[in-house]
Motif scaffolding. Structure first.
Motif, PDB file in Angstrom:
ATOM      1  N   PHE A 105      -6.659  10.506  18.342  1.00 21.47           N
ATOM      2  CA  PHE A 105      -8.054  10.654  17.935  1.00 21.47           C
ATOM      3  C   PHE A 105      -8.505  12.102  18.042  1.00 21.47           C
ATOM      4  CE2 PHE A 105     -12.545  11.026  18.990  1.00 21.47           C
ATOM      5  CZ  PHE A 105     -13.146  10.287  17.975  1.00 21.47           C
ATOM      6  N   ASP A 106      -8.215  12.741  19.169  1.00 17.82           N
ATOM      7  CA  ASP A 106      -8.665  14.120  19.374  1.00 17.82           C
ATOM      8  C   ASP A 106      -7.882  15.102  18.507  1.00 17.82           C
ATOM      9  OD1 ASP A 106     -10.771  13.895  21.469  1.00 17.82           O
ATOM     10  OD2 ASP A 106      -9.136  12.934  22.561  1.00 17.82           O
ATOM     11  N   GLU A 107      -6.617  14.795  18.218  1.00 15.66           N
ATOM     12  CA  GLU A 107      -5.869  15.640  17.279  1.00 15.66           C
ATOM     13  C   GLU A 107      -6.540  15.609  15.904  1.00 15.66           C
ATOM     14  OE1 GLU A 107      -3.217  17.566  17.891  1.00 15.66           O
ATOM     15  OE2 GLU A 107      -3.011  16.986  19.991  1.00 15.66           O
ATOM     16  N   PHE A 108      -7.000  14.440  15.503  1.00 11.93           N
ATOM     17  CA  PHE A 108      -7.700  14.304  14.220  1.00 11.93           C
ATOM     18  C   PHE A 108      -8.993  15.108  14.213  1.00 11.93           C
ATOM     19  CE2 PHE A 108     -10.519  11.371  11.569  1.00 11.93           C
ATOM     20  CZ  PHE A 108     -10.237  12.028  10.386  1.00 11.93           C
ATOM     21  N   GLN A 109      -9.727  15.078  15.326  1.00  9.61           N
ATOM     22  CA  GLN A 109     -10.978  15.843  15.381  1.00  9.61           C
ATOM     23  C   GLN A 109     -10.697  17.345  15.273  1.00  9.61           C
ATOM     24  OE1 GLN A 109     -13.704  13.968  15.089  1.00  9.61           O
ATOM     25  NE2 GLN A 109     -12.239  12.279  15.233  1.00  9.61           N
ATOM     26  N   ARG A 110      -9.603  17.796  15.889  1.00 10.93           N
ATOM     27  CA  ARG A 110      -9.225  19.207  15.765  1.00 10.93           C
ATOM     28  C   ARG A 110      -8.880  19.561  14.326  1.00 10.93           C
ATOM     29  NH1 ARG A 110      -4.225  20.260  19.391  1.00 10.93           N
ATOM     30  NH2 ARG A 110      -4.646  22.437  18.939  1.00 10.93           N
ATOM     31  N   LEU A 111      -8.147  18.662  13.682  1.00  9.23           N
ATOM     32  CA  LEU A 111      -7.693  18.911  12.312  1.00  9.23           C
ATOM     33  C   LEU A 111      -8.838  19.303  11.384  1.00  9.23           C
ATOM     34  CD1 LEU A 111      -5.439  18.482  10.004  1.00  9.23           C
ATOM     35  CD2 LEU A 111      -6.513  16.242   9.757  1.00  9.23           C
ATOM     36  N   LYS A 112      -9.962  18.633  11.516  1.00 15.61           N
ATOM     37  CA  LYS A 112     -11.075  18.841  10.581  1.00 15.61           C
ATOM     38  C   LYS A 112     -11.704  20.224  10.693  1.00 15.61           C
ATOM     39  CE  LYS A 112     -12.878  15.000  12.018  1.00 15.61           C
ATOM     40  NZ  LYS A 112     -13.910  13.976  12.272  1.00 15.61           N
ATOM     41  N   HIS A 113     -11.378  20.965  11.760  1.00 13.04           N
ATOM     42  CA  HIS A 113     -11.883  22.330  11.910  1.00 13.04           C
ATOM     43  C   HIS A 113     -10.990  23.355  11.212  1.00 13.04           C
ATOM     44  CE1 HIS A 113     -15.322  21.770  14.636  1.00 13.04           C
ATOM     45  NE2 HIS A 113     -14.631  20.736  15.111  1.00 13.04           N
ATOM     46  N   HIS A 114      -9.816  22.939  10.745  1.00 16.05           N
ATOM     47  CA  HIS A 114      -8.988  23.882   9.987  1.00 16.05           C
ATOM     48  C   HIS A 114      -9.729  24.253   8.710  1.00 16.05           C
ATOM     49  CE1 HIS A 114      -5.679  25.649   7.731  1.00 16.05           C
ATOM     50  NE2 HIS A 114      -4.992  25.706   8.875  1.00 16.05           N
ATOM     51  N   PRO A 115      -9.702  25.526   8.309  1.00 14.26           N
ATOM     52  CA  PRO A 115     -10.469  25.957   7.125  1.00 14.26           C
ATOM     53  C   PRO A 115     -10.207  25.134   5.870  1.00 14.26           C
ATOM     54  CG  PRO A 115      -9.634  27.863   8.317  1.00 14.26           C
ATOM     55  CD  PRO A 115      -9.059  26.666   8.996  1.00 14.26           C
ATOM     56  N   LEU A 116      -8.961  24.657   5.671  1.00 16.59           N
ATOM     57  CA  LEU A 116      -8.664  23.864   4.479  1.00 16.59           C
ATOM     58  C   LEU A 116      -9.480  22.578   4.424  1.00 16.59           C
ATOM     59  CD1 LEU A 116      -4.790  24.031   3.965  1.00 16.59           C
ATOM     60  CD2 LEU A 116      -6.544  24.865   2.414  1.00 16.59           C
ATOM     61  N   PHE A 117      -9.749  22.009   5.593  1.00 14.00           N
ATOM     62  CA  PHE A 117     -10.530  20.772   5.657  1.00 14.00           C
ATOM     63  C   PHE A 117     -12.025  21.075   5.837  1.00 14.00           C
ATOM     64  CE2 PHE A 117      -6.240  19.610   6.694  1.00 14.00           C
ATOM     65  CZ  PHE A 117      -6.072  18.342   6.180  1.00 14.00           C
ATOM     66  N   ALA A 118     -12.330  22.046   6.681  1.00 13.24           N
ATOM     67  CA  ALA A 118     -13.726  22.332   7.015  1.00 13.24           C
ATOM     68  C   ALA A 118     -14.542  22.754   5.791  1.00 13.24           C
ATOM     69  CB  ALA A 118     -13.790  23.408   8.095  1.00 13.24           C
ATOM     70  N   LYS A 119     -13.947  23.540   4.891  1.00 12.96           N
ATOM     71  CA  LYS A 119     -14.716  24.021   3.741  1.00 12.96           C
ATOM     72  C   LYS A 119     -15.116  22.889   2.799  1.00 12.96           C
ATOM     73  CE  LYS A 119     -10.657  25.250   0.910  1.00 12.96           C
ATOM     74  NZ  LYS A 119      -9.908  26.373   0.285  1.00 12.96           N
TER      75      LYS A 119
END
Length: 569
Positions: free
Chosen positions: A298-312
């Protein structure tokens, strides 16, 4: 119509299908089509444990229409919710939390291509398939939970044993028993108590999805996995977002490997799919053979969304749904024998996912269609409780060809790691088209892979910012879970002492982290450390049943209708 044998006690059908997912519904439709074509009416029923069709269904989902084209050739002329065709297909290796490397099409096996495929909500597709089945006369019962299998054991003189002094018994499946409703936590009857019912069937098709509890029982009881490697699994966690229109590109598909799982030498991958109406499906798949007990999918997934490819893409958007589900991914080497006396085990209940294509919906549907043909062949011969000729149909089908070509993919990744495993897969698929002469096996079950905390690096996860990353409590609200508190706990411990007496010291009780719903907690009460199960949070993902290092936790179905109620998953 079904023949009632005794009021409220039992009911009988020619064919009973357990589970209204893509496999079960495709099987029902195919059976009804065959019966109609040959004017041989048979009673066909589907039972589904969720309160509504699609309520427990979760997938990525990239959809290959191959099986749908065969099953319902005119689907494109209907209101079928398969409409968002893939237009852009990107693949990235995430180096770290900020950078990424784009993997060009030339460096990807052709089987990874998604041309002529669609981005779908599998929940919506199953609701549509259910309507098609009902139009053909299939009876569908929602909110009915299959609890136990009806076995009949008979001594067989035609089967020999290594020990001549031991009698051999043949087990035949004759149907199922539904779960009783209206019991309190102590299993006492409440005012709304409804007893269980026997559902008898000449043939029963099991299509519960990944790690189905009846499928698990079938495999063990009938030894369907004899001479097979252990089954392997992943945990998929997914969210649906609605984003500003300028950030949305309908039909765009993005997959990624590497970070954040690579930091803990774990494997898996992420996805982001652009559906219609500015909706985005985003998720992380974590292979459940990971070794660090501190890892939290779960927390790995939350981290993932902060990567620029996902965050933008996600920034200034709104989360509208959250869910999680186990994925059966062992492939052909782990696939159990699927047919037996009285029925067939199909779809993800057996493990028909194509790891090369990263897709399992079309293969699940095809397995259901093959099971329907096999069962129909028995019915028209007026057979009952025989073993359908599924295997011959399977081995001559494109489903077998797909699984054969993908047979080494999971083992490459598990043995060599994410990057080296991906390269090995690319070379085999490119040079041999999946027909290399060797087959790799991975004989270590997922639950046996955890290292003790003395050998693991502790992982510290950042706090959620409530814009891109969130906590479990707010996430569970978006799963629309309905679970009456006053019912028996459906998560059963073989030994209630093991979580504290063994797992806490050895693994810091990993269920606190591998569960994506906060079901399991270690609490201190009156100066005593206790293991607490918050069963009402359960997303029915089955991760606990798979990953518990002592195989001490067994997932069983809660009261019918309990669980998430997914709408667009």
């Amino acid at each position: 119509m079904a023949e009632e044998e005794s009021a409220q006690d039992s009911i009988s059908f020619d064919v009973l299908i357990v589970g209204a997912g893509p496999a079960g519904l495709a099987s029902a439709i195919q059976l009804a089509q065959l019966a109609k074509e040959h004017q041989r009416p048979f009673s066909i029923a589907v039972i589904e444990k969720s309160a509504e069709i699609g309520g427990h269904i979760l997938s990525g989902a990239l959809f290959d229409p191959h099986a749908l084209n065969e099953l319902l050739p005119n689907w494109q002329d209907t209101d079928c919710p398969v409409r968002t065709k893939v237009k852009h297909d990107d693949f990235y290796w995430l180096n770290n939390s900020q950078s990424a490397f784009s993997i060009p099409p030339l460096l990807r096996p052709k089987v990874f291509e998604n041309h002529d495929h669609y981005i779908v909500s599998l929940s919506e597709l199953c609701r549509w398939l259910a309507k098609q089945a009902e139009l053909l006369g299939v009876e569908i019962y929602q909110g009915f939970c299959a609890d136990k299998i009806q076995f009949e054991h008979q001594r067989s003189d035609s089967v020999t044993s290594d020990n001549a002094d031991l009698p051999i018994y043949m087990s035949t499946v004759k149907g199922i028993t539904t779960k009783a409703m209206g019991l309190d936590k102590q299993s006492n009857k409440k005012e709304n108590y409804q007893p269980s019912m026997l559902i008898n069937a000449r043939y029963t098709i099991f299509a519960e999805g990944s790690r189905g509890h009846l499928g698990k029982a079938l495999i063990k009881q009938l030894k369907l996995d004899k001479h097979k490697q252990p089954q392997h699994y992943a945990l998929g966690i997914k969210e649906i977002w609605q984003v500003p229109k300028q950030q949305h590109q309908q039909g765009r598909v993005m997959h990624s490997l590497g970070w954040p799982l690579s930091e803990s030498s774990s494997t898996g991958g992420a996805f982001m799919y652009h559906l219609d109406d500015s909706h985005i499906a985003v998720g992380l798949i974590t292979d459940l053979n990971y070794s660090n007990p501190y890892l939290s999918p779960f927390d790995e997934f939350q981290r993932l969304k902060h990567h620029p490819l996902f965050a933008k893409v996600l920034q200034n958007g709104k989360r509208i749904e959250y869910g999680a589900r186990a994925i059966t991914k062992g492939g052909l080497a782990s696939l159990p024998k699927q047919s037996f006396q009285g029925g067939v085990l199909i779809g993800c209940d057996a493990g028909t996912l194509n790891m090369n294509k990263l897709k399992g919906c079309h293969t699940a549907m095809k397995s259901g269609m093959l099971a329907a043909s096999a069962v129909y062949s028995e019915l028209i011969r007026d057979h009952t409780h025989t073993e359908p000729c599924y295997n011959a149909l399977f081995e001559s089908s494109w489903l077998y060809d797909e699984l054969y070509q993908a047979r080494n993919t999971t083992a490459y990744i598990y043995k060599f790691g994410q990057l080296s495993g991906a390269i090995a897969t690319y070379l085999e698929q490119s040079l041999f088209s999946g027909h290399a002469k060797w087959q790799l096996n991975n004989n270590v079950p997922d639950h046996a892979c955890l290292l003790p905390i003395s050998k693991a690096n502790k992982i510290s996860y950042p706090k959620p910012d409530n814009q891109l990353s969130f906590d479990k409590t707010s996430s569970l609200y978006l799963a629309s879970i309905s679970h009456p508190d006053d019912q028996p706990c459906h998560l059963q411990l073989q030994d209630a002492q093991i979580p504290i007496s063994q797992h806490l010291k050895a693994f810091d009780e990993p269920s606190q982290r591998y569960c994506p719903a906060g079901v399991y907690e270690v609490i201190t009460e009156n100066n005593q450390v206790k293991f607490q199960i918050n069963a009402g949070n359960c997303l029915q993902c089955k991760a606990c049943d798979i990953k518990d290092p002592s195989q001490n936790i067994s997932w069983t179905p809660p009261e019918s209708g309990s669980g998430p109620n997914y709408r667009k998953m």
